[in-house]
Design an enzyme around this catalytic site. Structure first.
Site, PDB file in Angstrom:
ATOM      1  N   ASP A 137      35.969  45.151  44.212  1.00 57.79           N
ATOM      2  CA  ASP A 137      37.111  45.336  43.311  1.00 57.79           C
ATOM      3  C   ASP A 137      36.638  45.200  41.871  1.00 57.79           C
ATOM      4  OD1 ASP A 137      39.724  45.849  42.641  1.00 57.79           O
ATOM      5  OD2 ASP A 137      40.393  43.780  42.905  1.00 57.79           O
ATOM      6  N   TYR A 139      37.544  45.881  37.505  1.00 59.85           N
ATOM      7  CA  TYR A 139      38.441  45.281  36.498  1.00 59.85           C
ATOM      8  C   TYR A 139      38.493  46.273  35.345  1.00 59.85           C
ATOM      9  CZ  TYR A 139      40.133  40.978  34.052  1.00 59.85           C
ATOM     10  OH  TYR A 139      40.852  40.003  33.401  1.00 59.85           O
ATOM     11  N   HIS A 144      44.769  45.660  31.084  1.00 58.85           N
ATOM     12  CA  HIS A 144      44.923  44.531  32.021  1.00 58.85           C
ATOM     13  C   HIS A 144      43.998  43.384  31.614  1.00 58.85           C
ATOM     14  CE1 HIS A 144      45.302  42.260  35.744  1.00 58.85           C
ATOM     15  NE2 HIS A 144      43.997  42.337  35.924  1.00 58.85           N
ATOM     16  N   ARG A 153      42.900  32.913  26.750  1.00 57.80           N
ATOM     17  CA  ARG A 153      42.104  32.792  25.513  1.00 57.80           C
ATOM     18  C   ARG A 153      42.781  33.618  24.424  1.00 57.80           C
ATOM     19  NH1 ARG A 153      38.779  34.241  29.607  1.00 57.80           N
ATOM     20  NH2 ARG A 153      38.958  36.388  28.878  1.00 57.80           N
ATOM     21  N   GLU A 209      48.783  43.571  42.971  1.00 55.89           N
ATOM     22  CA  GLU A 209      48.036  44.275  41.926  1.00 55.89           C
ATOM     23  C   GLU A 209      48.013  45.756  42.283  1.00 55.89           C
ATOM     24  OE1 GLU A 209      44.179  42.384  41.448  1.00 55.89           O
ATOM     25  OE2 GLU A 209      45.013  40.963  39.984  1.00 55.89           O
ATOM     26  N   GLU A 211      46.511  49.209  42.242  1.00 53.80           N
ATOM     27  CA  GLU A 211      45.149  49.702  42.044  1.00 53.80           C
ATOM     28  C   GLU A 211      44.951  51.044  42.740  1.00 53.80           C
ATOM     29  OE1 GLU A 211      42.026  46.885  42.596  1.00 53.80           O
ATOM     30  OE2 GLU A 211      43.277  45.152  42.063  1.00 53.80           O
ATOM     31  N   ASP A 243      46.156  44.864  45.829  1.00 51.98           N
ATOM     32  CA  ASP A 243      45.276  43.699  45.939  1.00 51.98           C
ATOM     33  C   ASP A 243      46.127  42.439  45.761  1.00 51.98           C
ATOM     34  OD1 ASP A 243      43.145  41.907  45.888  1.00 51.98           O
ATOM     35  OD2 ASP A 243      42.664  42.309  43.787  1.00 51.98           O
ATOM     36  N   ARG A 247      48.063  33.535  42.441  1.00 53.23           N
ATOM     37  CA  ARG A 247      47.632  33.201  41.080  1.00 53.23           C
ATOM     38  C   ARG A 247      47.339  31.718  40.882  1.00 53.23           C
ATOM     39  NH1 ARG A 247      45.860  38.025  39.684  1.00 53.23           N
ATOM     40  NH2 ARG A 247      47.508  39.598  39.554  1.00 53.23           N
ATOM     41  N   GLN A 250      44.047  31.114  42.477  1.00 47.03           N
ATOM     42  CA  GLN A 250      43.033  31.750  41.636  1.00 47.03           C
ATOM     43  C   GLN A 250      42.703  30.882  40.419  1.00 47.03           C
ATOM     44  OE1 GLN A 250      44.254  35.663  40.424  1.00 47.03           O
ATOM     45  NE2 GLN A 250      42.353  36.123  39.342  1.00 47.03           N
ATOM     46  N   TYR A 254      38.720  29.817  40.450  1.00 49.86           N
ATOM     47  CA  TYR A 254      37.934  30.984  39.993  1.00 49.86           C
ATOM     48  C   TYR A 254      36.707  30.619  39.180  1.00 49.86           C
ATOM     49  CZ  TYR A 254      39.210  31.411  35.025  1.00 49.86           C
ATOM     50  OH  TYR A 254      39.333  31.233  33.684  1.00 49.86           O
ATOM     51  N   LYS A 263      42.284  36.010  46.845  1.00 46.07           N
ATOM     52  CA  LYS A 263      42.384  37.454  47.030  1.00 46.07           C
ATOM     53  C   LYS A 263      41.862  37.938  48.379  1.00 46.07           C
ATOM     54  CE  LYS A 263      42.234  38.626  42.124  1.00 46.07           C
ATOM     55  NZ  LYS A 263      43.155  39.763  42.058  1.00 46.07           N
ATOM     56  N   THR A 267      44.679  42.800  51.656  1.00 45.94           N
ATOM     57  CA  THR A 267      44.658  43.916  50.705  1.00 45.94           C
ATOM     58  C   THR A 267      45.231  45.108  51.460  1.00 45.94           C
ATOM     59  OG1 THR A 267      42.644  43.044  49.679  1.00 45.94           O
ATOM     60  CG2 THR A 267      43.201  45.349  49.203  1.00 45.94           C
ATOM     61  N   THR A 370      43.411  46.131  38.638  1.00 43.50           N
ATOM     62  CA  THR A 370      44.806  46.380  38.267  1.00 43.50           C
ATOM     63  C   THR A 370      44.905  47.460  37.206  1.00 43.50           C
ATOM     64  OG1 THR A 370      45.258  44.073  38.712  1.00 43.50           O
ATOM     65  CG2 THR A 370      46.930  45.285  37.473  1.00 43.50           C
ATOM     66  N   GLU A 384      51.198  39.858  34.573  1.00 44.13           N
ATOM     67  CA  GLU A 384      51.373  40.459  33.247  1.00 44.13           C
ATOM     68  C   GLU A 384      52.830  40.763  32.936  1.00 44.13           C
ATOM     69  OE1 GLU A 384      48.373  43.727  32.251  1.00 44.13           O
ATOM     70  OE2 GLU A 384      48.044  43.361  34.378  1.00 44.13           O
TER      71      GLU A 384
END
Ligand code: MN
Length: 436
Positions: A137, A139, A144, A153, A209, A211, A243, A247, A250, A254, A263, A267, A370, A384
């Site tokens: 998978d 990104y 996204h 951040r 997600e 995709e 996917d 959260r 995660q 992560y 994850k 799927t 995503t 999101e």
């Protein structure tokens, strides 16, 4: 690359192939694997609201233009043997099947007299189209990546590597399921505070997600790479992917190695592989880098990829809650966007994947990550869309969602349109959330 198989004027003797809004006109002809009502598994092609059984077509003498090697692959429980033969084999099957389904050919007239050539879609259970050995998978949506990065951040949403390297992780192939398979809310380690301690509980932040997945056809040998200019010769076609993601799990697990149990519990993919040949009329240029963005390294740069490495593919996510089902009200749309503006093309993802010598094999799945666009309406996951749950979405029956509830059904749809061309679709990628 456009040929008579894309001609808008073509019609099929299968009348539902001409129905307004069908995903499966005679210009599409995606490949899949079905289980008939009697339990028999077959390789088939979608046409209107019917499935053409390729083995029956072959054995009835309708596909005599195919080589013996190609004809031998039109049975069994997966498309792997067929797609391993590469794009020319897929093009030959496409042309032969189109001849069988056309309203104006001798093959079409013969086909209408062949018993059990067609099964209604409503009577079959679609299976995974390929045996998936490995799943990766990516990104590849910069919108996204920027949205998710800014939650964690705010001052530095996009890490410095993003615009140089297609980011991805190795996913779990064993838990990829076909559309319609219920998805169990996973248990997992979650922690209210970043420093812990965690508890073991059902995820409270279950998400989807949106995709797009690319199915590998021809593989590459271990220790070899795939030049970007040749990348698409290794692709059989595309599917829709959800996917599913936990959260809260995660967020705790992560660091430092990336997604793991958040994850790997499920799927979902759509059951029809829409071939690259069928998608040819809807190809668009790759996303153009702005003056502030670095040019990709030479191994990720190719003139052909820049000119037509993108897909003008419209994508939507819909939801139908348990209350909507009980009330008999239809699903409601959560978001809509396009696959055309991904930061990296599927070709770049494939070439990068193999650039260190990793061998890709027939049936492997490469997902895009995503798909989100710059507008709020095109955000491809609830993380999101609700901004980590801070801005829940409200449905017309008054229900709200920050994340998914038990009983929610998530439905991903996708299709392509172009002036003077047919509208072709992917069918649905759907799943209902079942309580832990
Ligand atoms: Mn993903």
């Amino acid at each position: 690359m456009l040929d008579q198989t894309h001609d808008l004027a073509l019609t099929s003797w299968v009348s539902s192939a001409q129905a307004a809004g069908t995903d499966f006109p005679i210009q599409n002809l995606p490949l899949g694997v079905f289980a008939a009502a009697d339990g028999r598994i077959g390789v088939g092609v979608a046409i209107g609201d019917q499935v053409l059984d390729l083995r029956v077509a072959r054995d009835a003498g309708l596909l005599t233009d195919l080589s013996a090697a190609v004809a031998a692959t039109l049975e069994g429980r997966s498309l792997n043997a067929l797609i391993a033969l590469g794009r020319p084999a897929l093009a030959a099957v496409r042309a032969a099947v189109q001849g069988v389904l056309r309203a104006d050919t001798e093959a079409g007239r013969m086909a209408q007299r062949v018993p059990a050539l067609l099964q209604t879609m409503a009577s079959v259970q679609m299976q995974l189209p390929v045996a998936i050995g490995d799943y990766t998978d990516f990104y590849a949506s910069v919108d996204h990546a920027t949205n998710v990065g800014s939650m964690f951040r705010p001052d530095n949403p996009l890490l410095p590597n993003y615009r140089h390297v297609p980011i991805g992780y190795h996913g779990r192939a064993s838990s990829i399921v076909p559309t319609g398979t219920p998805v169990h809310r996973p248990m997992g380690q979650v922690s209210a505070k970043p420093e812990g301690p965690p508890t073991f509980a059902p995820t409270a932040r279950l998400d989807y997600e949106l995709e797009v997945g690319a199915v590998i056809g021809v593989g590459n040998a271990l220790g070899t790479s795939v030049p970007l200019a040749e990348a698409e010769s290794h692709l059989a076609g595309l599917v829709l992917v959800n996917d599913w993601s936990a959260r809260d799990v995660q967020a705790w697990e992560y660091q430092p190695l990336g997604p793991f149990l958040a994850k790997n519990f499920a799927t979902t993919i759509s059951p029809w592989v829409v071939t690259l040949d069928a998608l040819e009329p809807y190809r668009v240029p790759a996303r153009v880098r702005t003056a502030e963005e670095p040019l990709p390294l030479p191994y990720l740069t190719d003139a052909g990829d820049q000119a037509h490495g993108g897909f003008d593919l419209t994508l939507e996510v819909w939801i139908r809650t348990a209350r909507m089902r009980e009330a008999g009200t239809p699903a409601e749309r959560l978001s809509h966007g396009s696959f055309a503006q991904m930061y990296w093309t599927l070709g770049q993802m494939l070439a990068h994947h193999a650039s260190g010598g990793c061998n890709l094999r027939p049936g492997d799945l490469i997902a895009s990550g995503t798909v989100s666009g710059p507008e709020k309406s095109s955000r491809g996951c609830l993380l999101e869309l609700t901004w980590r749950g801070a801005e829940p979405v409200t449905f017309s029956n008054g229900e709200t969602r920050a994340f998914l509830a038990d009983g929610d059904e998530v439905i991903v749809r996708g299709w392509c349109e172009a002036p003077g061309r047919a509208r072709i679709g992917f069918g649905e990628c759907r799943g209902v959330v079942v309580g832990a």
